[in-house]
Design an enzyme around this catalytic site. Structure first.
Site, PDB file in Angstrom:
ATOM      1  N   CYS A 113       0.841  -1.202   0.000  1.00 58.63           N
ATOM      2  CA  CYS A 113       0.000   0.000   0.000  1.00 58.63           C
ATOM      3  C   CYS A 113       0.876   1.252   0.000  1.00 58.63           C
ATOM      4  O   CYS A 113       1.468   1.587  -1.012  1.00 58.63           O
ATOM      5  CB  CYS A 113      -0.988  -0.030   1.160  1.00 58.63           C
ATOM      6  SG  CYS A 113      -2.353   1.144   0.950  1.00 58.63           S
ATOM      7  N   HIS A 207      -3.608  -4.999   0.832  1.00 60.65           N
ATOM      8  CA  HIS A 207      -3.043  -5.403   2.121  1.00 60.65           C
ATOM      9  C   HIS A 207      -3.075  -6.929   2.263  1.00 60.65           C
ATOM     10  O   HIS A 207      -3.997  -7.485   2.857  1.00 60.65           O
ATOM     11  CB  HIS A 207      -3.838  -4.757   3.273  1.00 60.65           C
ATOM     12  CG  HIS A 207      -3.543  -3.317   3.442  1.00 60.65           C
ATOM     13  ND1 HIS A 207      -2.538  -2.848   4.260  1.00 60.65           N
ATOM     14  CD2 HIS A 207      -4.102  -2.210   2.875  1.00 60.65           C
ATOM     15  CE1 HIS A 207      -2.498  -1.530   4.207  1.00 60.65           C
ATOM     16  NE2 HIS A 207      -3.433  -1.113   3.363  1.00 60.65           N
ATOM     17  N   GLU A 209      -1.580  -8.757   4.261  1.00 59.90           N
ATOM     18  CA  GLU A 209      -1.606  -9.180   5.669  1.00 59.90           C
ATOM     19  C   GLU A 209      -3.025  -9.291   6.211  1.00 59.90           C
ATOM     20  O   GLU A 209      -3.255  -9.946   7.244  1.00 59.90           O
ATOM     21  CB  GLU A 209      -0.776  -8.219   6.529  1.00 59.90           C
ATOM     22  CG  GLU A 209      -1.450  -6.926   6.921  1.00 59.90           C
ATOM     23  CD  GLU A 209      -1.485  -5.866   5.831  1.00 59.90           C
ATOM     24  OE1 GLU A 209      -1.999  -4.762   6.089  1.00 59.90           O
ATOM     25  OE2 GLU A 209      -0.985  -6.146   4.712  1.00 59.90           O
TER      26      GLU A 209
END
Length: 226
Positions: A113, A207, A209
């Protein structure tokens, strides 16, 4: 086999925990979890003086530049849009120095990002300071489809159209020198970039994660292990 050491950059913000309320180096726990699940060892890299970046990168096998605040527009020669967030100057200086050191040393690099946007700026690119449709609501991670560009590093990791977790209101405008767009959203927004050369350098606008797909981070860890 020794697991590769992956440095992950952090926020630097006011935070509260227990009886304390002070400036803290912060990292959402999902980042180190993703590194671990992908086969690496995670170490946090809080902002430091840019002059320390090369020595830090020299001790790493791979680098992740994490998400966070908008890159200050002065870094790419622009006036701030009213919708651009407040600057994180300590992070900008530190992370730009880390990116430069990783590129110079050939250390595998993944920008997430903000990290992708910073990579683009480090290589002379510019950013769109505001776009709609990539944030579901304040504090809510959304999802949208990302299509890989055939023949790219990203497409070798994730060859199919896939839904990704997303939360951003800025994006790549002019690509930095030596970067190629390797994935797009349905509206044409650049969703991944990578370098043209042999080094392993990739930026993703979403993202990873916040999802369960390990392929992007595993690509970094495997490159770091080599």
């Amino acid at each position: 086999m020794t697991k590769p050491l992956i440095g992950v950059t952090t926020y630097l913000d006011q935070a509260r925990w227990g009886v304390w309320d002070m400036t803290a180096a912060l990292l959402p726990a999902r980042y180190p979890r993703l590194v671990r699940e992908s086969g690496g060892l995670a170490v946090m890299l809080p902002p430091d003086g840019p002059e320390a970046a090369a020595a830090v990168v020299a001790r790493l096998d791979g680098l992740v530049v994490a998400g966070g605040a908008d890159v200050e527009p002065v870094r790419y020669g622009a006036e701030p849009d009213p919708r651009t967030g407040p600057p994180a100057r300590a992070r900008d200086s530190w992370e730009l120095a880390l990116v430069d050191a990783a590129l110079a040393s050939g250390t595998p690099l993944l920008g997430i990002c903000r990290g992708m946007q910073l990579l683009n700026v480090a290589l002379g690119g510019t950013l769109i300071q505001h776009l709609d449709g990539h944030v579901e609501a304040v504090g809510v991670i959304g999802r949208h489809a990302v299509k890989p560009v055939p023949g790219t590093r990203y497409a070798s990791l994730v060859p199919e159209l896939t839904e990704v977790p997303t939360y951003h209101h800025q994006a790549v405008d002019r690509l930095g020198t030596g970067l190629t767009a390797s994935a797009h959203a349905e509206d044409g927004t650049v969703e991944a970039v990578e370098t043209d050369g042999p080094g392993w350098v990739l930026g993703v606008q979403w993202h990873p994660e916040m999802g369960e797909d390990l392929r992007v981070m595993r690509g970094l860890v495997e490159a770091a292990a080599r």
